[in-house]
Design an enzyme around this catalytic site. Structure first.
Site, PDB file in Angstrom:
ATOM      1  N   PRO A   2       0.719  -1.054   0.039  1.00 47.53           N
ATOM      2  CG  PRO A   2      -0.450  -1.015   1.884  1.00 47.53           C
ATOM      3  CD  PRO A   2       0.415  -1.923   1.245  1.00 47.53           C
ATOM      4  CD  GLU A   3       4.433   2.690  -3.203  1.00 44.44           C
ATOM      5  OE1 GLU A   3       4.476   3.565  -3.802  1.00 44.44           O
ATOM      6  OE2 GLU A   3       4.944   1.471  -3.717  1.00 44.44           O
ATOM      7  CE  LYS A  61       4.703   5.336   1.154  1.00 47.93           C
ATOM      8  NZ  LYS A  61       6.119   4.812   1.308  1.00 47.93           N
ATOM      9  NE  ARG A 271      13.745  -0.522   0.556  1.00 48.00           N
ATOM     10  CZ  ARG A 271      13.125   0.242   1.190  1.00 48.00           C
ATOM     11  NH1 ARG A 271      12.290   1.009   1.028  1.00 48.00           N
ATOM     12  NH2 ARG A 271      13.300   0.184   2.644  1.00 48.00           N
TER      13      ARG A 271
END
Length: 285
Positions: A2-3, A61, A271
């Site tokens: 979720p952004e 967010k 990442r």
DNA sequence: CCTTTGCCCTGAATGC
DNA sequence: TGCATTCAGGGCAAAG
């Protein structure tokens, strides 16, 4: 994950299905879900019980639900958090972390979070004003979909930073709501490499990057956000459709949608960064 | 003051 | 087959 667009979809779902309802009972099934609450699960429960949920708000967010008396329930979905509105008869997920039951006896609000990076807490706002932001979010910058986001000030601040452009996009004190997915998308649209020093960006380039970030998140919001697996769904458990429109994120080895060159994935800050080696040239070392 | 690093977590995927 | 390792990543505290 979720952004901003995904959190906004959730906020709208809460506005439709939870706002105006009065909390009858609260259950916390995992203490980590309320770790931001100074007084723990007992305080979280006591502060919520009997409260009527106002219109959900969002910054970046983060989202929060005003409760009156200057209090709000603040939430962050982290990596895998979900706020689901479900019938009481529906079986609990093994990752159910908290449950709100309402006085009307209808659907429940359930916070489900596999990786437990998300959380909920009842906190003070600066004033009893629907615009008032919870105190704990004071350091979070406005997001690009906020009408009061200051574009010229962003360009100035971005260029004053002594860092690289993707780090800056992910800095929630500079611009909020952008995560790894939409950062890569905005950079691809801007033909910028993630390691480009922010100080070397021209002012027009900084403003163009901001425009692309805003555009890509707006487009994602229009189709319900980006879902890869079950990590992100709306309050009714439904996926969004933007994953098929992504130009960079997750497209390692597939042709760049602009020039056909195979896209690459680089390890970056524990990442990944996805980019086109031809369209997004790395800066000189 | 500003920037960078490490930690928190679990389940899917990968390695041996 | 099964066990161990790697990876995903947002936000914050602590280090640099």
């Amino acid at each position: 994950m979720p952004e901003l667009p995904e959190v906004e979809v959730v906020r709208r779902g809460l506005a439709r299905w939870a706002a105006g309802r009065t909390v009858a009972d609260v259950q916390v099934l995992h203490p980590r879900a309320v770790r931001r609450q100074a007084g723990g699960a007992d305080e979280f429960t006591a502060l919520l019980r009997g409260r009527t949920l106002g219109t959900p708000q969002r910054r970046g967010k983060y989202l929060w639900v005003p409760l009156g008396d200057g209090l709000s329930m603040v939430g962050h979905l982290g990596m895998s958090g979900q706020l689901l509105v479900q019938e009481p008869e529906m079986a609990d997920s093994v990752h159910l972390r908290a449950r709100l039951r309402f006085a009307d006896g209808g659907t429940e609000l359930r916070f489900v979070d596999q990786r437990t990076f998300g959380g909920l807490a009842v906190e003070e706002a600066e004033a009893d004003d629907p615009e008032a932001t919870p105190v704990s979010l004071a350091h979070i910058a406005r997001d690009p979909l906020d009408p009061r986001f200051d574009d010229p000030a962003f360009a100035t601040a971005l260029r004053a930073k002594r860092t690289t452009v993707k780090r800056a996009l992910l800095d929630q004190t500079l611009i909020s709501g952008v995560g790894n997915i939409y950062a890569d998308e905005a950079l691809w649209r801007s033909r910028l490499h993630y390691d480009r020093p922010t100080a070397t960006l021209t002012r027009p380039a900084a403003l163009e990057l901001l425009g692309h970030a805003r555009d890509v998140m707006t487009a994602a919001l229009a189709v319900g956000g980006t879902s890869f697996d079950s990590m992100y769904v709306n309050v009714n458990g439904e996926s969004g459709y933007f994953s098929r429109d992504l130009d960079a994120y997750g497209r390692e080895g597939r042709p760049c949608r602009r020039c056909g060159t195979p896209m690459r994935r680089d390890p970056w800050m524990n990442r990944s960064s996805y980019s086109c080696p031809k369209c997004q040239r790395p800066p000189r070392a």
